[in-house]
Design a protein around this motif. Structure first.
Motif, mmCIF file in Angstrom:
data_model
loop_
_atom_site.group_PDB
_atom_site.id
_atom_site.type_symbol
_atom_site.label_atom_id
_atom_site.label_comp_id
_atom_site.label_asym_id
_atom_site.label_seq_id
_atom_site.Cartn_x
_atom_site.Cartn_y
_atom_site.Cartn_z
ATOM 1 N N GLY A 145 0.812 -1.210 0.000
ATOM 2 C CA GLY A 145 0.000 0.000 0.000
ATOM 3 C C GLY A 145 0.846 1.261 0.000
ATOM 4 N N LYS A 196 -2.738 -0.878 -8.236
ATOM 5 C CA LYS A 196 -4.132 -0.993 -7.808
ATOM 6 C C LYS A 196 -4.517 0.256 -7.017
ATOM 7 C CE LYS A 196 -4.039 -6.048 -7.651
ATOM 8 N NZ LYS A 196 -4.891 -6.186 -8.863
ATOM 9 N N GLU A 197 -5.472 0.990 -7.527
ATOM 10 C CA GLU A 197 -5.881 2.264 -6.938
ATOM 11 C C GLU A 197 -6.350 2.099 -5.493
ATOM 12 O OE1 GLU A 197 -5.895 6.106 -6.847
ATOM 13 O OE2 GLU A 197 -5.772 5.267 -8.880
ATOM 14 N N GLU A 198 -6.969 0.958 -5.170
ATOM 15 C CA GLU A 198 -7.512 0.777 -3.822
ATOM 16 C C GLU A 198 -6.418 0.643 -2.759
ATOM 17 O OE1 GLU A 198 -7.551 -3.429 -5.684
ATOM 18 O OE2 GLU A 198 -7.874 -1.345 -6.305
ATOM 19 N N LEU A 199 -5.179 0.462 -3.188
ATOM 20 C CA LEU A 199 -4.074 0.358 -2.235
ATOM 21 C C LEU A 199 -3.426 1.707 -1.953
ATOM 22 C CD1 LEU A 199 -2.337 -2.976 -3.325
ATOM 23 C CD2 LEU A 199 -4.214 -2.597 -1.707
ATOM 24 N N ILE A 212 -4.075 5.089 -0.218
ATOM 25 C CA ILE A 212 -5.001 5.680 0.753
ATOM 26 C C ILE A 212 -4.619 7.140 0.983
ATOM 27 C CG2 ILE A 212 -6.058 5.456 3.012
ATOM 28 C CD1 ILE A 212 -6.398 2.984 1.239
ATOM 29 N N VAL A 256 -8.788 -3.373 3.517
ATOM 30 C CA VAL A 256 -8.798 -3.784 2.112
ATOM 31 C C VAL A 256 -8.569 -5.294 2.018
ATOM 32 C CG1 VAL A 256 -7.621 -3.560 -0.099
ATOM 33 C CG2 VAL A 256 -8.003 -1.532 1.318
#
Length: 338
Positions: free
Chosen positions: A190, A219-222, A224, A243
Motif C-alpha cells: 500500500g 491498484k488504486e484501492e491500495l 489511501i 482492504v
C-alpha cells in the motif's frame, strides 16, 4: 593603542572615517560586514571605531538602505519534526553569515501565508525562504519577484519555473523503498498518506514505477489518501487494513504518516516488521527511536536546510546568477519495520 576616554559629543560615521583615513562609504561597508572591504583597511576601520567608542546602529542602517539583515523563513507545518530539523540547518547557515531568522508557521493556510509574506516584505527582509502551503498558486513566484526580494523555495516545488529550489528526490526515494519491499517478497504493497501537490505526485509516481519495473499491477484501492500527519497516517493504515485481500507492506508519504500507521497497527495487536512491513520518508531523528524503529528514506533534513540557505545567500550576493537547484539524493535506512 588605548581606547579614548568617552566624550559627551555623539560620535558619527564621519568621525570614524576621518580617524581611519577612509571614505564614509568604506566605513559603512565595513560596519555592515560587507565582504567588499577586507584586510588591512577593514581592520583599520574597526580599530578606529573602537578607539572612538562608536556603536553601529544596525536598525538605522537598515532603514536607510531599505533592507535588513533578517531572512524570512516560512514553513508550512512546524508540527512535523522534519521541518524543525530543516529549520535547524537553515538557521545555522544564516547565522554564520551574519543574518537573523524571522520564522513563520502557516499551518497549510494559503491566506495566512500571504499575510506572512506581506509582513516579511514590510520588514524589508533581505531574502525569503518558503516551503509552500498546500494549494499555493504559482503566482506567488511573480509576486515576490516583483518585490525585489530574493526567494528560495524548499521541499515543495511549485512546478516549472526559474526560481531557486532545494529539496529531496521524492520520486527516486519512494521507488527505492517500494523496490526493497518487492524484492523482500511482498506482492500487495500500500501507499499511505498525502493529498495533492507536486511532492505527492512525485512520491506516488515512484511507487508506480517500482511496481511497473517488477511486472506488478498498480491498484488504486491500495493508495489511501490522507493528511500528511500522524492522524492522517493512523486513519490511512486503518483504511488499508480493511482492504481485501490484505496487504503485507506499505510505504508512508513521510515519517509522521508512518508514525500514525504504527499507532494504528499497535491498537489492533499488530507489529510493523513482523505482521506488516512499513517504510517512512525523511529519516527524522525520532524514526530511529520509534517502536519499533522505522525503516525510512533518508534525505538528511538538516543538511537540506543548510543547502537551501546557501542557495539564498548566493542569490543575495549575485542576483543575476542562473537558477540554482539542490537535490538531496535519497538513501534507504533499513530498521526493524522494513
Amino acid at each position: 593603542m588605548a581606547t579614548r576616554p568617552p566624550s559627551t559629543r555623539t560620535i558619527t560615521i564621519v568621525d570614524v572615517a576621518a580617524e581611519a583615513n577612509v571614505s564614509k562609504s568604506t566605513v559603512s561597508l565595513v560596519l555592515k560586514g560587507s565582504p567588499l572591504i577586507k584586510g588591512e583597511t577593514a581592520d583599520r576601520v574597526k580599530e578606529a571605531a573602537q578607539r572612538l567608542g562608536y556603536v553601529y546602529n544596525r536598525r538605522a542602517g537598515e532603514l536607510r538602505g531599505n533592507a535588513s539583515n533578517a531572512i524570512g523563513v516560512v514553513i508550512n507545518d512546524l508540527m512535523n519534526p522534519f521541518f524543525a530539523e530543516i529549520l535547524v540547518g537553515i538557521e545555522r547557515k544564516l547565522v554564520e553569515a551574519g543574518y537573523v531568522v524571522l520564522m513563520a508557521h502557516t499551518r497549510e493556510d494559503v491566506v495566512l501565508q500571504d499575510k506572512v509574506l506581506q509582513s516579511m516584505r514590510e520588514q524589508h527582509a533581505a531574502g525569503i525562504m518558503l516551503c509552500p502551503a498546500l494549494n499555493t498558486p504559482r503566482s506567488i513566484l511573480k509576486t515576490v519577484q516583483s518585490w525585489g526580494i530574493p526567494l528560495t523555495v524548499f521541499v515543495r516545488n511549485l512546478g516549472p519555473g526559474s526560481y531557486d529550489f532545494a529539496g529531496g528526490d521524492s520520486e527516486r526515494g519512494v521507488y527505492l523503498a517500494t523496490t526493497h519491499l518487492i524484492e523482500a517478497g511482498h506482492k500487495r504493497i500500500g501507499f499511505l498518506g498525502g493529498q495533492n501537490g507536486v511532492v505527492f505526485t512525485q512520491r506516488l509516481s515512484g511507487y508506480k514505477q517500482a511496481l511497473q519495473a517488477h511486472g506488478m499491477e498498480f491498484k488504486e484501492e491500495l493508495v489511501i489518501h490522507a493528511n500528511p500527519n500522524r492522524e492522517g497516517g493512523h486513519q490511512a493504515m486503518n483504511a488499508l487494513l480493511a482492504v481485501t485481500p490484505p496487504v503485507t507492506a506499505a510505504v508512508g508519504y513521510n515519517d509522521i504518516v508512518a508514525f500514525g500507521a504504527l499507532s494504528a497497527l499497535g491498537e489492533k495487536g499488530l507489529r510493523a516488521g513482523s505482521d506488516i512491513a512499513l517504510f517512512g520518508f525523511d529519516n527524522v531523528l525520532d524514526s530511529a527511536h520509534s517502536n519499533p524503529p522505522l525503516s525510512t528514506v533518508d534525505i538528511r533534513p538538516s543538511e537540506l536546510g543548510e543547502q537551501a540557505a546557501a542557495i539564498l545567500l548566493q542569490r543575495i550576493q549575485n542576483p543575476n546568477a542562473k537558477r540554482m537547484i539542490y537535490t538531496s539524493a535519497p538513501e534507504l535506512v533499513i530498521r526493524q519495520t522494513g
